[in-house]
Design an enzyme around this catalytic site. Structure first.
Site, mmCIF file in Angstrom:
data_model
loop_
_atom_site.group_PDB
_atom_site.id
_atom_site.type_symbol
_atom_site.label_atom_id
_atom_site.label_comp_id
_atom_site.label_asym_id
_atom_site.label_seq_id
_atom_site.Cartn_x
_atom_site.Cartn_y
_atom_site.Cartn_z
ATOM 1 N N TRP A 1 74.874 8.793 59.421
ATOM 2 C CA TRP A 1 76.062 8.082 58.942
ATOM 3 C C TRP A 1 75.854 6.572 58.981
ATOM 4 C CZ3 TRP A 1 79.089 10.863 56.114
ATOM 5 C CH2 TRP A 1 79.119 12.243 56.331
ATOM 6 N N ASP B 1 82.140 2.047 63.140
ATOM 7 C CA ASP B 1 82.582 3.360 62.660
ATOM 8 C C ASP B 1 82.857 4.198 63.903
ATOM 9 O OD1 ASP B 1 82.834 5.963 61.771
ATOM 10 O OD2 ASP B 1 81.029 5.942 60.534
ATOM 11 N N LYS C 1 88.625 14.227 63.105
ATOM 12 C CA LYS C 1 88.100 14.668 64.396
ATOM 13 C C LYS C 1 89.253 14.645 65.397
ATOM 14 C CE LYS C 1 84.040 13.676 62.369
ATOM 15 N NZ LYS C 1 82.965 14.530 61.937
#
Lengths: 357, 357
Positions: free
Chosen positions: B99, B166, B190
């Site tokens: 990511w 992030d 999440k």
């Protein structure tokens, strides 16, 4: 009291969609887990995505060569993605209202934009007919249904450059000849799903012709290559969209729903045209929307506007206040709105007339 | 059979969130309408948005000068929005996994990108420590928790240029000193909500300094000015996020959930470290994630990998297969995962050991 949902969007969805989505949020496909907490890579969700894309194509009779995408970010993000992917230096837009204007404004960041015609001078109460589309524009953009003003382009244009249409509020409401369009897009929150996804129908051969750098998430090819699963897709709206598509299929598909939409709209427009207290805002009857029906108090009855709104609201009508730029009233009559709701609204209008005359 | 949800994301949410969202989909705030079919401008939904933003700020103790946004498009769209809004010509990224690399790649479309360090050579099984952040970079970007590899940066860095993080998979899992960051963002799927929204915490004074044209939807200022309601927001994920935030408050807030997270992770890591059949993949214990715990079969036991997966799956463990780039197993232990699920997984590991030794 029974509520009649005339919201312009987010707006009424079939009870089938509502019930199945609520059930899946408690227990998705017998997994014992919520739809909200399963991996988008699980076989159960992949099946939902695949079936939704296929049924979307089947119902609209989408020809070979087109792809269907479900993306986050709403139709507003499409306003930028379209010029990013398809505008080399010049594009043309028909200005039929606030949303058309927003789309047009975004394109200006990418080159020359020709506004071929506008009905702004008449608060967008008609669809301009006489205009010339520049032959050297990369595409021509229209907004087929103008939610705020109650106007609609009811036919599929036959033009010489790629045609792009925002169909946020009339997709699935009438048969469309998809082959006339290079790209069709819209927010899902009218005839399809809750807010949170945009649908895109794109003819693949129009892509890949730009020299500019396109950010990955704004590149249609990214999402075509990954079947709308490049990043985690909005699972709840996509599940709900599949339910609405199944419901639509069970209603007899688009031809059948179109007949019902024509019948529902005619019933309400007839009341607007014959009840002396009200008048429609859209001048040209052929421009009147089947999805968003706008009217105001007729001359001499302006003082009753607030009173009628309260009267109807007290009888269970929800969301009929007109947009501030038009005033008066708006009834959004999307696919899932039953005729019974139109009848209840018309009964309100008739009862109000009896009380006042 | 009771299912234990270890999915990496979308992933387990509190039962409180699931039940309240299902209820609201049937009847939202007593309106008689579904949450999916009410206007985002209705007073009922505006109250949801306002309360969600406020509780988000309260729980994270966000100081004055920051704004919280909920936007469609996921964290992947943020990978482009960050350089669009904040990178004049040069930025710096720490490469701690897939990511982080995607975020870095997007920035390359906007100028020079310095990768200050990378643990790619070791399949990202540690967090690089010794690196130099260029003083002339417009910002430094980190991925605090690396869902795939099970590594996490547990502290808030003190650096001289704007810090961007992030936090898709560890937001709300531990106390954060927000003042150390210029911008924090993540996908909600999440610790917060179903997929379909990204959260952004942005210090407002870093904006408005670019010369480039920024498309309206990609401009943070657009969404700050309109309180995340510039376009129709994803109503279901935002409603669900509010439920999770209320649940978190009722658990005692972030300090309380952090203690539970430390306790849950320690229990599973202890089994991984002491059970001879398994070994953890993250070398440096201080780099181990509290949210995603990765392990493989120990040397000599590799042949049992598939068998253990089936064994655990048959006992109700869901989503414990490791990412293909790491192999083995991964248990995602987000806030909503009860300790009972960790205990059930550890019991599986112990029982499997007894069967095989």
């Amino acid at each position: 009291m029974k509520k009649h949902n005339f919201y312009a969007g987010p707006s009424i969805l079939p009870q089938y969609t509502i019930k199945n989505t609520a059930d899946a949020i408690l227990n998705f496909e017998g997994t014992g887990l919520s739809l909200m907490e399963v991996s988008h890579r699980s076989k159960e969700f992949v099946a939902v995505m695949d079936e939704a894309q296929q049924l979307f194509k089947d119902l609209l009779k989408i020809p070979e060569g087109y792809e269907v995408l479900f993306l986050g970010g709403g139709a507003s993000t499409q306003f930028a993605m379209i010029p990013y992917n398809l505008m080399k230096s010049k594009s043309a837009y028909l200005n039929t209202g606030a949303w058309a204007k927003k789309a047009l404004k975004e394109a200006k960041g990418f080159g020359e934009v020709v506004e071929v015609a506008s009905s702004a001078e008449a608060i967008f109460n008609y669809i301009p007919k006489d205009y010339k589309i520049p032959a050297d524009a990369d595409y021509f953009h229209i907004t087929t249904n103008n939610t705020i003003y109650g106007t609609e382009i009811h036919h599929d244009m036959d033009i010489d450059i790629p045609l792009i249409a925002d169909m946020s509020s009339d997709i699935f409401s009438r048969p469309i000849d998809i082959s006339k369009y290079a790209l069709i897009y819209g927010g899902a929150q009218k005839n399809l799903a809750p807010s949170g996804i945009a649908f895109i129908i794109v003819r693949k051969d129009i892509l890949g012709k730009m020299d500019r750098h396109i950010p990955t998430m704004l590149d249609y090819q990214t999402h075509i290559d990954k079947g709308s699963m490049f990043n985690t897709p909005p699972v709840v709206p996509i599940f709900a969209a599949l339910q609405t598509l199944k419901w639509l299929r069970d209603q007899g598909g688009i031809d059948a729903i179109y007949k019902m939409n024509v019948d529902k709209a005619a019933y309400l427009y007839n009341e607007i045209d014959t009840n002396p207290m009200f008048k429609g805002t859209v001048v040209d009857k052929e421009d009147r929307s089947l999805m968003n029906i706008c009217w105001v108090m007729a001359e001499g009855y302006e003082e009753y506007e607030k009173e009628f709104l309260d009267f109807a609201t007290n009888k269970g009508m929800v969301g009929i206040k007109g947009h501030r730029s038009v005033g008066g009233f708006r009834a959004s009559t999307y696919n899932a709105l039953p005729k019974e709701s139109i009848e209840a609204l018309v009964a309100c209008m008739q009862e109000f007339k009896s009380l006042k005359s």
